[in-house]
Design a protein around this motif. Structure first.
Motif, short mmCIF file in Angstrom:
data_model
loop_
_atom_site.label_atom_id
_atom_site.label_comp_id
_atom_site.label_asym_id
_atom_site.label_seq_id
_atom_site.Cartn_x
_atom_site.Cartn_y
_atom_site.Cartn_z
N GLY A 74 34.45 32.47 48.92
CA GLY A 74 35.55 31.58 49.29
C GLY A 74 36.45 31.27 48.12
O GLY A 74 37.68 31.28 48.25
N VAL A 75 35.87 30.99 46.96
CA VAL A 75 36.65 30.68 45.76
C VAL A 75 37.48 31.89 45.33
O VAL A 75 38.69 31.78 45.05
CB VAL A 75 35.73 30.22 44.62
CG1 VAL A 75 36.52 30.08 43.32
CG2 VAL A 75 35.06 28.89 44.97
N ASN A 76 36.85 33.06 45.29
CA ASN A 76 37.57 34.27 44.87
C ASN A 76 38.69 34.62 45.85
O ASN A 76 39.79 35.01 45.44
CB ASN A 76 36.59 35.44 44.75
CG ASN A 76 35.65 35.30 43.58
OD1 ASN A 76 35.94 34.59 42.62
ND2 ASN A 76 34.52 35.99 43.63
N PHE A 77 38.42 34.49 47.15
CA PHE A 77 39.43 34.81 48.15
C PHE A 77 40.61 33.86 48.06
O PHE A 77 41.77 34.28 48.16
CB PHE A 77 38.79 34.76 49.54
CG PHE A 77 39.72 35.20 50.66
CD1 PHE A 77 40.36 36.42 50.62
CD2 PHE A 77 39.93 34.37 51.75
CE1 PHE A 77 41.20 36.82 51.65
CE2 PHE A 77 40.77 34.76 52.78
CZ PHE A 77 41.41 35.99 52.73
N ALA A 78 40.33 32.58 47.88
CA ALA A 78 41.40 31.59 47.77
C ALA A 78 42.30 31.91 46.58
O ALA A 78 43.53 31.81 46.67
CB ALA A 78 40.81 30.19 47.62
N ARG A 79 41.70 32.30 45.49
CA ARG A 79 42.49 32.63 44.30
C ARG A 79 43.33 33.90 44.53
O ARG A 79 44.49 33.97 44.13
CB ARG A 79 41.56 32.84 43.11
CG ARG A 79 42.31 33.07 41.80
CD ARG A 79 41.35 33.32 40.65
NE ARG A 79 42.08 33.69 39.45
CZ ARG A 79 41.53 34.19 38.37
NH1 ARG A 79 40.22 34.37 38.32
NH2 ARG A 79 42.26 34.51 37.32
N GLU A 80 42.75 34.87 45.23
CA GLU A 80 43.45 36.14 45.47
C GLU A 80 44.68 35.95 46.37
O GLU A 80 45.68 36.65 46.20
CB GLU A 80 42.50 37.14 46.10
CG GLU A 80 41.43 37.67 45.14
CD GLU A 80 40.40 38.51 45.85
OE1 GLU A 80 40.55 38.72 47.08
OE2 GLU A 80 39.44 38.95 45.19
N VAL A 81 44.61 35.01 47.32
CA VAL A 81 45.74 34.81 48.23
C VAL A 81 46.74 33.78 47.71
O VAL A 81 47.68 33.41 48.41
CB VAL A 81 45.26 34.40 49.64
CG1 VAL A 81 44.40 35.50 50.25
CG2 VAL A 81 44.52 33.07 49.60
N ILE B 199 46.15 30.53 46.51
CA ILE B 199 45.87 29.09 46.62
C ILE B 199 45.59 28.52 45.22
O ILE B 199 44.83 29.11 44.45
CB ILE B 199 44.67 28.83 47.53
CG1 ILE B 199 44.92 29.41 48.92
CG2 ILE B 199 44.37 27.34 47.61
CD1 ILE B 199 46.08 28.79 49.65
N ARG B 200 46.20 27.40 44.90
CA ARG B 200 45.98 26.79 43.59
C ARG B 200 45.46 25.35 43.67
O ARG B 200 45.09 24.77 42.68
CB ARG B 200 47.27 26.83 42.76
CG ARG B 200 47.67 28.25 42.34
CD ARG B 200 46.62 28.85 41.44
NE ARG B 200 46.89 30.24 41.11
CZ ARG B 200 46.34 31.28 41.74
NH1 ARG B 200 45.49 31.06 42.73
NH2 ARG B 200 46.62 32.51 41.40
N GLU B 201 45.50 24.78 44.87
CA GLU B 201 44.94 23.44 45.09
C GLU B 201 44.06 23.51 46.33
O GLU B 201 44.56 23.81 47.41
CB GLU B 201 46.06 22.41 45.26
CG GLU B 201 46.95 22.26 44.03
CD GLU B 201 48.05 21.24 44.25
OE1 GLU B 201 48.06 20.63 45.34
OE2 GLU B 201 48.89 21.06 43.35
N ALA B 202 42.79 23.25 46.17
CA ALA B 202 41.89 23.45 47.30
C ALA B 202 40.68 22.53 47.22
O ALA B 202 40.28 22.08 46.15
CB ALA B 202 41.42 24.90 47.33
N GLU B 203 40.12 22.26 48.39
CA GLU B 203 38.85 21.55 48.49
C GLU B 203 37.85 22.50 49.11
O GLU B 203 38.03 22.96 50.23
CB GLU B 203 39.00 20.29 49.35
CG GLU B 203 37.69 19.54 49.51
CD GLU B 203 37.88 18.21 50.24
OE1 GLU B 203 37.23 18.03 51.29
OE2 GLU B 203 38.69 17.39 49.76
N PHE B 204 36.82 22.80 48.38
CA PHE B 204 35.80 23.74 48.83
C PHE B 204 34.62 22.95 49.40
O PHE B 204 34.04 22.12 48.71
CB PHE B 204 35.32 24.62 47.67
CG PHE B 204 36.42 25.36 46.98
CD1 PHE B 204 36.87 26.57 47.48
CD2 PHE B 204 37.02 24.84 45.84
CE1 PHE B 204 37.89 27.26 46.85
CE2 PHE B 204 38.04 25.52 45.20
CZ PHE B 204 38.49 26.73 45.71
#
Length: 298
Positions: free
Chosen positions: A200-207, A209-214
Motif C-alpha cells: 500500500g505504501v509503495n503503490f501510494a508513492r508510485e501514483v 500520493i504525498r499525504e496519506a493515512e495508512f
C-alpha cells in the motif's frame, strides 16, 4: 566450480536483486521442500534495509538466557533420541553419510531422525507460528481508509499464496487508484499483513500520493510502526523498509481500523489468486469492487 547447495549457498544468491523477492529457481534447486517453504515464509523488504542479527527462539528476535536454556534442553532431548547407542545403528548412519546422493537428502534424513524438520508442530513449539494445526482455512486481513488494503492467505489448493488489495480514495470517498497483488510465498498472517502494508505504501508513492493515512486491522503492526511495541522478528526488516518509504511523504499516519468495513480491499485481496503478479487501476473503480465501494460510501 562447485555447484552451490544448501550447505554453501550465500543468502545473496537466493534473492532476486531486481525484484527483491526470493529466487524460486535457486531455492528449488538447492533445498528440500520443507526448507524451501520455511525460507519462502520469511518476508523480504522491498527496500534495501541493512542486515541484522535475529535470535529465532523469541518472538522479538532478541536473545534471552531463558530461551537459550529452553533450546539447550530441547536439543538435548532430540540428540538423545537420534543418537545411535548400539554399534549396528552407528554403522547404518555411517553408511548413509557415505552414500553418493545429494547432501540435501542426507540432511533431510538427519533432521527427520532428530525431529527438527520445519513442521507446523515444531514451529509452534518454538513460537514461530501460533499453533501446530494445518492451514486448511482462509485467513482474512482487511483494511480501509484513504489507503485501504487487505491480505489473504489462500487455501492449499492455490499453493499457499498470499495476496493484498489496496484502494486509494480521496476525501470524498471516490476511488483514485486500486491494486491487487499476489506473493507466491507461504507467508504467515503477521508477515502477510506487513507485506500488504508495504504494498500500500509503495503503490501510494508510485501514483503520486504525498499525504496519506495508512490503516491496518493488525494491532501488532500498527503498534510496532508507532513505536509502542517491539515488532515480531520476522517482519523487522519489512517494517524498517516501510518507515523508510513513508519518509518521502509530506504527511503520513498509521492507524488501526476494525476489519468489518473493508469489503473493497478484501475483494481485491481475494482477486489476487487470479493474477500472475499484480494488476492496478488508475482514476477509476475496478468493476469487481464497484458495488462494494458504493455500499462503503453510504
Amino acid at each position: 566450480m562447485e555447484k552451490p547447495n544448501s550447505s554453501n549457498a550465500l543468502v545473496c544468491e537466493l534473492i532476486n536483486k531486481g525484484t527483491r523477492e526470493w529466487n524460486i529457481n535457486n531455492l528449488n534447486s538447492w533445498f528440500l521442500p520443507e526448507d524451501r517453504e520455511a525460507i519462502l515464509g520469511i518476508p523480504l523488504s522491498s527496500s534495501n534495509t541493512p542486515d541484522r542479527l535475529v535470535w529465532a527462539e523469541t518472538r522479538s528476535g532478541k536473545f534471552t538466557v531463558k530461551s537459550a536454556y529452553a533450546l539447550a534442553l530441547e536439543e538435548k532431548v532430540h540428540n538423545t533420541r537420534a543418537d545411535c547407542s548400539d554399534e549396528s545403528a552407528g554403522k547404518i548412519w555411517k553408511t548413509i553419510w557415505q552414500l553418493r546422493i545429494p547432501q540435501k537428502i542426507k540432511h533431510f534424513a538427519s533432521k527427520a531422525a532428530r525431529d527438527i524438520l520445519a513442521t507446523k508442530s515444531n514451529l509452534a513449539k518454538r513460537k514461530i507460528t501460533p499453533n501446530g494445526m494445518c492451514d486448511l482455512y482462509v485467513v482474512k486481513m482487511r483494511k480501509q481508509s484513504v489507503i485501504c488494503y487487505g491480505a489473504v492467505i489462500m487455501p492449499k489448493k492455490f499453493g499457499r499464496i498470499a495476496g493484498s488489495g489496496v484502494v486509494i480514495r480521496d476525501d470524498a470517498g471516490e476511488v483514485f487508484a486500486a491494486l491487487s497483488k499476489k506473493w507466491k510465498s507461504p507467508l504467515g498472517a503477521i508477515e502477510a499483513e506487513a507485506k500488504a502494508l508495504e504494498a500500500g505504501v509503495n503503490f501510494a508513492r508510485e501514483v503520486g500520493i504525498r499525504e496519506a493515512e495508512f490503516e491496518s486491522d493488525s494491532v501488532v503492526i500498527c503498534n510496532a510502526l508507532q513505536g509502542l511495541v517491539s515488532p515480531p522478528s520476522s517482519v523487522v526488516n519489512v517494517l524498517a523498509g516501510i518507515m523508510n518509504e513513508v519518509s518521502y511523504f509530506r504527511q503520513w499516519k498509521f492507524a488501526h481500523v476494525k476489519r468489518q468495513g473493508n469489503v473493497p480491499a478484501h475483494l481485491l485481496a481475494q482477486h489476487a489468486k487470479n493474477v500472475e503478479d499484480f494488476v492496478a487501476w488508475r482514476a477509476d473503480c475496478p468493476s469487481l469492487i464497484e458495488h462494494a465501494c458504493m455500499q462503503d460510501k453510504m
